[in-house]
Design an enzyme around this catalytic site. Structure first.
Site, PDB file in Angstrom:
ATOM      1  N   ALA A 101      48.178  45.185  97.284  1.00 12.33           N
ATOM      2  CA  ALA A 101      49.459  44.797  97.887  1.00 12.33           C
ATOM      3  C   ALA A 101      50.518  45.847  97.578  1.00 12.33           C
ATOM      4  CB  ALA A 101      49.898  43.442  97.327  1.00 12.33           C
ATOM      5  N   GLN A 102      51.656  45.705  98.225  1.00  9.45           N
ATOM      6  CA  GLN A 102      52.813  46.509  97.867  1.00  9.45           C
ATOM      7  C   GLN A 102      54.072  45.657  97.987  1.00  9.45           C
ATOM      8  OE1 GLN A 102      52.384  49.866 100.593  1.00  9.45           O
ATOM      9  NE2 GLN A 102      54.093  49.128 101.824  1.00  9.45           N
ATOM     10  N   ALA A 144      56.916  49.508  95.074  1.00 11.63           N
ATOM     11  CA  ALA A 144      55.678  49.802  94.350  1.00 11.63           C
ATOM     12  C   ALA A 144      54.512  49.555  95.294  1.00 11.63           C
ATOM     13  CB  ALA A 144      55.551  48.923  93.111  1.00 11.63           C
ATOM     14  N   ASP A 149      48.205  40.239  81.311  1.00 13.20           N
ATOM     15  CA  ASP A 149      48.418  41.692  81.331  1.00 13.20           C
ATOM     16  C   ASP A 149      49.816  42.050  80.828  1.00 13.20           C
ATOM     17  OD1 ASP A 149      47.714  44.303  81.736  1.00 13.20           O
ATOM     18  OD2 ASP A 149      48.072  44.296  83.894  1.00 13.20           O
ATOM     19  N   LYS A 163      56.296  40.729  98.410  1.00 12.53           N
ATOM     20  CA  LYS A 163      54.977  41.315  98.135  1.00 12.53           C
ATOM     21  C   LYS A 163      54.085  41.085  99.349  1.00 12.53           C
ATOM     22  CE  LYS A 163      51.414  41.174  94.497  1.00 12.53           C
ATOM     23  NZ  LYS A 163      51.064  40.484  93.217  1.00 12.53           N
TER      24      LYS A 163
END
Length: 513
Positions: free
Chosen positions: A160-161, A155, A309, A176
């Site tokens: 970040a990824q 992702a 979230d 991450k």
């Protein structure tokens, strides 16, 4: 907004990078004036389509935008605003996400548009990934802890990824990586937003705490940029949610392998709730949905720290038929008094006591100088019967709190920014658990949670720390009594003692004012 002759506005300071206009604690925010001026130009171009949409009513644009559900913005303006925020990158995307939690601030079309905000960013190049790993290895003493590392991201987002990797002992992990240089961009844009808040905040009045919103954004982004903070959050939630394990849990974290810019966690296999769920027995669905709802009630009303979230993409149905909560970059914190008053609101709603709901919310909010507290009480009396007529399995507690928040703003009552975040999180949680079990009665599930809530309050009241605090308060109060009596007698003797009688009585609202 006009520019007065001989005076510099906040927008002038943004364009010129005036010293002292940004946070003193953030050296990285001291960008050179040309860089700031260039960024102001980018912001202007990004917002131009939105500005054109609302240019037809220049005198009323604030009212159209900040309608709190009372008016309909010009067609397409909400989508234009969302597009501008997405083009401007992580700070503005996060600002839009926080704005989507403020039904007291934005009209519904804007809330709906901003809820779908997402990062449209390309994956890091192979060279950038190699740079991240090289700096990570140096931080760990020169050697990477991975036997294998997949350069293709699972992702990618604006900050970040995430990549798949394997430790030397064969454990699969999620890694991450913070995007190189993103912290400098965040510092720059936070400075610009702080100056913009200074420019427009006074015009919006007391109810709309724009400065507080920017401060909340700054705290959120600083936590998200430091992955050690996210690792600590994971550990905290693992402890707090232990009573609900293994039905609901969080990924394990490798603290010894985590740095400010790299986070290493358990790689959980499963499918997010945003995708169609595989077949599950109804009894298991009910068990998982209730445990998830209770876990979030525990966060909101007992622990005071919550996963902010809980949309379906951040909750995973793992292959072992458990729920795993993901992405703790955004965490909310609630003071004890606030969470207690939220419980009062829900309990009074359960008891169909609109007067109790109205006054519990007044104890949360802060009436402004133009507040209409009687109008607020009457509005709650009109609002709640509509919810009492809804079938329990369709009642959304978060939507109820959102309507209360919007009504409070209309009557001049300012709520802390975190209340909007709680409302949004509770509404998202409500919708998410219904994906697990569409028949769940969330209000009834809250009612079933009350014994756990009462047990927690009893433990807190009977704790040694609480007893020590009460004893100290009594001791200090007793020590002050002789001085207070002496002061009263001295004023009486010198004719300076005055008695004031309040003919309207000592109501809670008057005590606050």
């Amino acid at each position: 907004m006009s520019v007065a002759h001989g005076r510099r506005t906040a927008l002038d300071e943004i364009a010129t990078g005036a010293p002292g206009s940004g946070p003193s604690s953030a050296p990285a925010s001291r960008a050179q004036p040309p860089a700031l001026a260039g960024r102001v130009g980018e912001i202007g171009r990004a917002f131009a389509p939105w500005a054109r949409r609302i240019a037809a009513s220049p005198d009323d644009w604030l009212e159209l935008w900040l309608a709190g559900g009372r008016a309909t913005p010009p067609s397409g303006s909400a989508d234009a605003l969302r597009g501008a925020l997405e083009r401007l990158g992580p700070v503005f995307i996060k600002a839009g996400q926080l704005l989507s939690t403020r039904p007291d601030l934005l009209a519904r079309p804007y809330l709906d548009a901003l809820q779908s905000l997402h990062s449209r960013v390309p994956s890091l190049t192979t060279e950038a990934v190699d740079l991240c790993l090289s700096e990570y290895a140096a931080a760990l003493g020169g050697r990477l802890p991975f036997a294998t590392f997949d350069p293709r991201p699972l992702a990618a987002a604006s900050l970040a990824q995430v990549h798949r990797a394997t430790l030397h002992d064969g454990t699969d992990v999620a890694v991450k990586l913070r995007r190189p240089g993103v912290e400098r961009l965040v510092e720059r844009d936070l400075r610009l937003l702080a100056l913009l808040a200074r420019a427009v905040g006074p015009r919006l009045g007391e109810v709309y705490d724009v400065g507080g919103l920017v401060e909340e954004l700054e705290l959120t982004l600083r936590d998200e940029l430091d992955f050690r903070a996210e690792a600590e959050s994971l550990a905290l939630f693992a402890r707090n949610l232990a009573p609900f394990a293994p039905l609901v849990r969080v990924p394990a974290v490798w603290h010894e392998l985590t740095t400010e810019s790299v986070l290493v966690t358990e790689l959980v296999r499963g499918r997010p709730l945003s995708e169609p769920l595989r077949p599950l027995a109804q009894a298991r669905r009910q068990e998982l949905a209730q445990a998830t709802a209770h876990a979030y009630f525990q966060m909101f009303f007992v622990d005071g720290t919550f996963h902010a979230d809980p949309h379906p993409g951040n909750l995973l149905l793992a292959d072992d038929d458990t729920i795993v909560i993901l992405d703790f970059g955004m965490v909310g914190r609630i003071e004890r008094q606030l969470s207690d008053n939220l419980v009062r609101i829900l309990l009074n709603f359960w008891l169909k006591d609109s007067h109790g709901v109205a006054h519990a919310f007044l104890d949360i909010g802060k009436p402004t100088r133009g507040a209409d507290e009687l109008g607020w009480v009457l509005e709650v009396r009109r609002l709640l019967p509509r919810y009492h007529g809804v079938r329990l399995e369709r009642l959304n507690l978060g939507a109820l709190l959102v309507d209360l928040l919007r009504g409070a703003a209309r009557n001049g009552i300012q709520a802390p920014p975190v209340v909007g975040l709680i409302c949004k999180s509770l509404a998202n949680m409500d919708g998410t658990v219904r994906l697990i079990d569409p028949t769940i009665d969330v209000l009834g599930t809250f009612h079933e949670f009350i014994p756990r809530l009462l047990e927690s309050h009893a433990r807190r009241l009977a704790s040694p720390e609480r007893a020590a605090k009460v004893a100290l308060d009594l001791q200090i109060g007793a020590q002050r009594i002789p001085f207070q009596i002496a002061s009263i007698l001295e004023k009486a003797a010198t004719g300076r003692l005055r008695l004031v009688v309040d003919p309207l009585g000592d109501t809670p609202a008057r005590r606050r004012g």
